[in-house]
Scaffold this motif. Structure first.
Motif, PDB file in Angstrom:
ATOM      1  N   MET A  31      32.009  47.162  33.409  1.00  0.00           N
ATOM      2  CA  MET A  31      31.430  47.468  34.144  1.00  0.00           C
ATOM      3  C   MET A  31      31.678  48.723  34.979  1.00  0.00           C
ATOM      4  O   MET A  31      31.833  49.729  34.226  1.00  0.00           O
ATOM      5  CB  MET A  31      33.270  47.109  35.068  1.00  0.00           C
ATOM      6  N   ALA A  33      33.659  50.902  35.042  1.00  0.00           N
ATOM      7  CA  ALA A  33      34.417  52.069  33.841  1.00  0.00           C
ATOM      8  C   ALA A  33      32.825  52.466  31.967  1.00  0.00           C
ATOM      9  O   ALA A  33      32.524  53.897  31.733  1.00  0.00           O
ATOM     10  CB  ALA A  33      35.387  51.715  32.898  1.00  0.00           C
ATOM     11  N   SER A  52      28.726  41.539  30.350  1.00  0.00           N
ATOM     12  CA  SER A  52      29.579  41.268  30.076  1.00  0.00           C
ATOM     13  C   SER A  52      29.822  39.825  30.519  1.00  0.00           C
ATOM     14  O   SER A  52      29.999  40.145  32.187  1.00  0.00           O
ATOM     15  CB  SER A  52      30.735  42.243  29.770  1.00  0.00           C
ATOM     16  N   MET A  54      33.888  38.857  32.854  1.00  0.00           N
ATOM     17  CA  MET A  54      34.349  39.634  33.016  1.00  0.00           C
ATOM     18  C   MET A  54      35.682  38.629  32.481  1.00  0.00           C
ATOM     19  O   MET A  54      35.602  37.252  32.498  1.00  0.00           O
ATOM     20  CB  MET A  54      34.613  39.754  34.539  1.00  0.00           C
ATOM     21  N   GLY A  78      38.687  46.566  34.204  1.00  0.00           N
ATOM     22  CA  GLY A  78      38.810  46.877  35.898  1.00  0.00           C
ATOM     23  C   GLY A  78      39.663  45.885  36.275  1.00  0.00           C
ATOM     24  O   GLY A  78      40.060  45.028  35.134  1.00  0.00           O
ATOM     25  N   ASP A  79      40.503  46.091  37.901  1.00  0.00           N
ATOM     26  CA  ASP A  79      41.109  45.316  38.307  1.00  0.00           C
ATOM     27  C   ASP A  79      40.444  43.812  37.908  1.00  0.00           C
ATOM     28  O   ASP A  79      41.636  43.001  38.889  1.00  0.00           O
ATOM     29  CB  ASP A  79      41.984  46.091  39.580  1.00  0.00           C
ATOM     30  N   GLY A  80      38.938  43.394  38.855  1.00  0.00           N
ATOM     31  CA  GLY A  80      39.232  42.608  38.965  1.00  0.00           C
ATOM     32  C   GLY A  80      39.068  42.041  37.631  1.00  0.00           C
ATOM     33  O   GLY A  80      39.466  41.270  37.995  1.00  0.00           O
ATOM     34  N   ASN A 107      40.861  50.035  40.739  1.00  0.00           N
ATOM     35  CA  ASN A 107      40.629  50.375  41.926  1.00  0.00           C
ATOM     36  C   ASN A 107      40.569  49.822  43.068  1.00  0.00           C
ATOM     37  O   ASN A 107      39.888  50.027  44.372  1.00  0.00           O
ATOM     38  CB  ASN A 107      38.904  51.174  42.562  1.00  0.00           C
ATOM     39  N   TYR A 110      35.887  45.378  43.516  1.00  0.00           N
ATOM     40  CA  TYR A 110      34.639  44.896  42.726  1.00  0.00           C
ATOM     41  C   TYR A 110      33.916  45.682  42.726  1.00  0.00           C
ATOM     42  O   TYR A 110      32.575  45.679  43.529  1.00  0.00           O
ATOM     43  CB  TYR A 110      34.033  43.312  43.081  1.00  0.00           C
ATOM     44  N   VAL A 112      31.304  47.642  41.225  1.00  0.00           N
ATOM     45  CA  VAL A 112      29.666  47.208  40.222  1.00  0.00           C
ATOM     46  C   VAL A 112      29.186  46.077  41.501  1.00  0.00           C
ATOM     47  O   VAL A 112      27.802  45.886  41.454  1.00  0.00           O
ATOM     48  CB  VAL A 112      29.464  46.978  40.100  1.00  0.00           C
ATOM     49  N   THR A 118      39.501  43.174  45.659  1.00  0.00           N
ATOM     50  CA  THR A 118      40.015  42.116  44.491  1.00  0.00           C
ATOM     51  C   THR A 118      41.424  41.607  45.284  1.00  0.00           C
ATOM     52  O   THR A 118      42.292  41.916  46.168  1.00  0.00           O
ATOM     53  CB  THR A 118      40.559  42.537  42.978  1.00  0.00           C
TER      54      THR A 118
HETATM   55  C1  LIG Z   1      33.429  35.938  34.960  1.00  0.00           C
HETATM   56  C2  LIG Z   1      32.848  36.885  35.990  1.00  0.00           C
HETATM   57  N1  LIG Z   1      32.084  36.431  36.836  1.00  0.00           N
HETATM   58  C3  LIG Z   1      31.344  37.149  37.658  1.00  0.00           C
HETATM   59  C4  LIG Z   1      30.466  38.498  36.932  1.00  0.00           C
HETATM   60  C5  LIG Z   1      30.132  39.372  37.986  1.00  0.00           C
HETATM   61  N2  LIG Z   1      30.375  40.353  38.284  1.00  0.00           N
HETATM   62  C6  LIG Z   1      30.275  41.594  37.625  1.00  0.00           C
HETATM   63  S1  LIG Z   1      30.851  43.689  37.612  1.00  0.00           S
HETATM   64  C7  LIG Z   1      31.975  42.333  38.685  1.00  0.00           C
HETATM   65  C8  LIG Z   1      32.493  43.600  39.638  1.00  0.00           C
HETATM   66  C9  LIG Z   1      33.781  43.654  38.781  1.00  0.00           C
HETATM   67  O1  LIG Z   1      34.655  44.441  39.512  1.00  0.00           O
HETATM   68  P1  LIG Z   1      36.089  45.345  37.985  1.00  0.00           P
HETATM   69  O2  LIG Z   1      36.153  44.538  36.859  1.00  0.00           O
HETATM   70  O3  LIG Z   1      37.399  45.354  39.166  1.00  0.00           O
HETATM   71  O4  LIG Z   1      35.330  46.818  38.246  1.00  0.00           O
HETATM   72  P2  LIG Z   1      34.841  47.313  38.690  1.00  0.00           P
HETATM   73  O5  LIG Z   1      33.508  46.822  39.258  1.00  0.00           O
HETATM   74  O6  LIG Z   1      35.844  47.809  39.851  1.00  0.00           O
HETATM   75  O7  LIG Z   1      34.000  48.937  37.763  1.00  0.00           O
HETATM   76  C10 LIG Z   1      31.228  41.011  39.222  1.00  0.00           C
HETATM   77  C11 LIG Z   1      32.176  39.987  39.842  1.00  0.00           C
HETATM   78  C12 LIG Z   1      30.774  38.255  35.840  1.00  0.00           C
HETATM   79  N3  LIG Z   1      29.572  39.525  35.215  1.00  0.00           N
HETATM   80  N4  LIG Z   1      31.522  37.764  35.195  1.00  0.00           N
END
Ligand SMILES: Cc1ncc(C[n+]2csc(CCOP(=O)(O)OP(=O)(O)O)c2C)c(N)n1
Length: 212
Positions: A31, A33, A52, A54, A78-80, A107, A110, A112, A118
């Motif tokens: 994400m 990173a 990817s 998540m 990422g924390d999400g 952070n 979510y 991006v 989150t």
């Molecule tokens: C299983 C899944 N659900 C939803 C998404 C859509 N999605 C892509 S990036 C993202 C947010 C990622 O958040 P985080 O992991 O905290 O990383 P950050 O964006 O803060 O770097 C979401 C909801 C996904 N790619 N995969």
């Protein structure tokens, strides 16, 4: 991460990691990173995990760490994404690869997908508390656990942290960048996975360490 508390810039945190990683380390980023790592420059053994699903980065890292015990595998999650696959922490500690380093860039949002809070962050919790990833990592049995709130301390300690016996969990309190965009895929995921495998087997045939 605590609301209102000191947080380092994610780019500063990744810049320190980028300077400290060895050329023969594998670095998997997800994400935001992954977006920032590609700006800094992804090496031939790196996997910016874009696009990817998540939650998959820690277990991809686990598989690579078990398959490549002579090199370090560094995952930046990422924390999400971490909250979508907390069970991976227990899977990792059961297998206990000494060469796996899981870095959580927390952070609180979510980022991006437009910075929604989150569920582990103060922004989503009525009582303003946050999930304690450091305590979770300790309770899951990570051999080495670290928590950094400011970039200078992280930059000073990063070499020592990467050298600790794993599995290692590193919590970094990072800020989110308002209005930031998602990462662009550097190419089809399947083809890049094949190329990473080719790079890993080519590197394995080199005599001696490939890092300086
Ligand atoms: C299983 C899944 N659900 C939803 C998404 C859509 N999605 C892509 S990036 C993202 C947010 C990622 O958040 P985080 O992991 O905290 O990383 P950050 O964006 O803060 O770097 C979401 C909801 C996904 N790619 N995969």
């Amino acid at each position: 991460m605590r609301d209102g508390a000191e947080r380092m810039e994610q780019m500063d945190a990744l810049r320190a990691l980028h300077a400290a990683r060895r050329a023969d380390d594998v670095v998997i980023t997800s994400m935001g990173a992954a977006r920032d790592w590609m700006v800094l420059g992804a090496g031939p053994l790196d996997l910016p995990l874009v696009p990817s699903s998540m939650g998959t980065a820690p277990t991809i890292g686990l598989g690579l760490a078990l398959a490549q015990p002579a090199r370090r595998v560094i995952v930046v999650n990422g924390d999400g994404a971490m909250l979508m696959n907390l069970g991976s922490l227990v899977t990792i500690t059961a297998a206990a690869p000494a060469n796996l380093i899981l870095i959580l860039a927390d952070n609180g949002v979510y980022e991006v997908t437009d910075a929604q809070p989150t569920p582990g962050s103060p922004g989503a919790r009525a009582d303003g508390t946050s999930v304690d990833f450091e305590a979770i990592a300790r309770a899951c049995g990570f051999r080495s656990v670290f928590h950094f709130r400011d970039a200078e301390r992280w930059a000073t300690d990063v070499v020592r942290v990467l050298d600790a016996t794993g599995p290692t969990f590193v919590l970094l309190d990072v800020g989110s960048v308002p209005g930031s965009t998602g990462p662009r895929s550097p190419g089809p995921a399947a083809a890049r996975a094949v190329e990473l495998r080719r790079q890993l087997s080519a590197a394995a045939k080199l005599p001696g360490p490939t890092h300086p």
